[in-house]
Motif scaffolding. Structure first.
Motif, PDB file in Angstrom:
ATOM      1  N   ARG A 111       7.258   8.377  -7.926  1.00  0.00           N
ATOM      2  CA  ARG A 111       7.895   7.269  -7.208  1.00  0.00           C
ATOM      3  C   ARG A 111       6.995   6.759  -6.087  1.00  0.00           C
ATOM      4  NH1 ARG A 111      12.799   4.356  -6.900  1.00  0.00           N
ATOM      5  NH2 ARG A 111      12.211   2.721  -5.429  1.00  0.00           N
ATOM      6  N   HIS A 112       6.310   7.678  -5.391  1.00  0.00           N
ATOM      7  CA  HIS A 112       5.357   7.235  -4.366  1.00  0.00           C
ATOM      8  C   HIS A 112       4.273   6.352  -4.979  1.00  0.00           C
ATOM      9  CE1 HIS A 112       6.912   9.373  -0.983  1.00  0.00           C
ATOM     10  NE2 HIS A 112       6.623  10.577  -1.432  1.00  0.00           N
ATOM     11  N   VAL A 113       3.760   6.765  -6.127  1.00  0.00           N
ATOM     12  CA  VAL A 113       2.719   5.984  -6.803  1.00  0.00           C
ATOM     13  C   VAL A 113       3.259   4.606  -7.166  1.00  0.00           C
ATOM     14  CG1 VAL A 113       1.266   5.840  -8.870  1.00  0.00           C
ATOM     15  CG2 VAL A 113       1.490   8.024  -7.659  1.00  0.00           C
ATOM     16  N   GLU A 114       4.422   4.575  -7.773  1.00  0.00           N
ATOM     17  CA  GLU A 114       5.034   3.291  -8.153  1.00  0.00           C
ATOM     18  C   GLU A 114       5.192   2.379  -6.939  1.00  0.00           C
ATOM     19  OE1 GLU A 114       8.806   4.298  -9.890  1.00  0.00           O
ATOM     20  OE2 GLU A 114       7.864   5.502 -11.447  1.00  0.00           O
ATOM     21  N   ASP A 115       5.811   2.914  -5.886  1.00  0.00           N
ATOM     22  CA  ASP A 115       6.088   2.101  -4.699  1.00  0.00           C
ATOM     23  C   ASP A 115       4.816   1.553  -4.076  1.00  0.00           C
ATOM     24  OD1 ASP A 115       8.788   2.532  -5.023  1.00  0.00           O
ATOM     25  OD2 ASP A 115       8.927   4.059  -3.448  1.00  0.00           O
ATOM     26  N   ARG A 116       3.786   2.386  -3.961  1.00  0.00           N
ATOM     27  CA  ARG A 116       2.545   1.946  -3.315  1.00  0.00           C
ATOM     28  C   ARG A 116       1.844   0.867  -4.136  1.00  0.00           C
ATOM     29  NH1 ARG A 116       5.388   4.092  -0.385  1.00  0.00           N
ATOM     30  NH2 ARG A 116       4.988   5.935   0.854  1.00  0.00           N
TER      31      ARG A 116
END
Length: 129
Positions: free
Chosen positions: A91-96
């Motif tokens: 999710r961090h990867v997606e959001d960034r």
């Protein structure tokens, strides 16, 4: 240390995923994180976690101007924790990525989530013991 790389073609981003296995991974991780320009205090936190044999966690580093991200996973105590942490870091990867490219379209976000899900599953297969 188990390491795998993949590329997200539509965004031109290279992702490195690393599974920490033991404290011998500390120096290679230090070199890798320093090579991508990670902040020293963040690097030190990751190194401390390796030294302290932390489990069930991960750190995501981004250098999106250079189109690179690195995810470091600490050992998991069980498969539920692995799923939890993988989903969290994914999710961090997606959001960034979505934020960096100013993507607000839900379908584009869903396509990225699906692509990353497949890549994370491939990495999970490499790290299952």
């Amino acid at each position: 240390m188990i390491k795998s790389k993949f590329h997200i073609p539509i965004y031109g981003i290279d992702i490195t995923m690393i599974q920490i296995e033991n404290s011998n991974d500390k120096e290679p991780i230090r070199k890798l994180l320093n090579s991508i320009g990670a902040r020293e205090e963040d690097v030190q936190t990751t190194l401390d976690n390796i030294e302290n044999k932390s489990t069930n966690g991960g750190d995501t580093y981004r250098w999106l101007e250079a189109r690179k991200m690195t995810i470091v996973f600490f050992p998991f105590t069980n498969s539920d924790e692995r799923i939890n942490i993988f989903d969290h870091e994914k999710r961090h990867v997606e959001d960034r990525i979505l934020e960096f490219f100013s993507v607000q379209d839900n379908e584009s976000a869903a396509l990225l989530a699906g692509y990353l899900g497949v890549q994370f599953r491939k990495f999970e297969k490499l790290t299952e013991k």
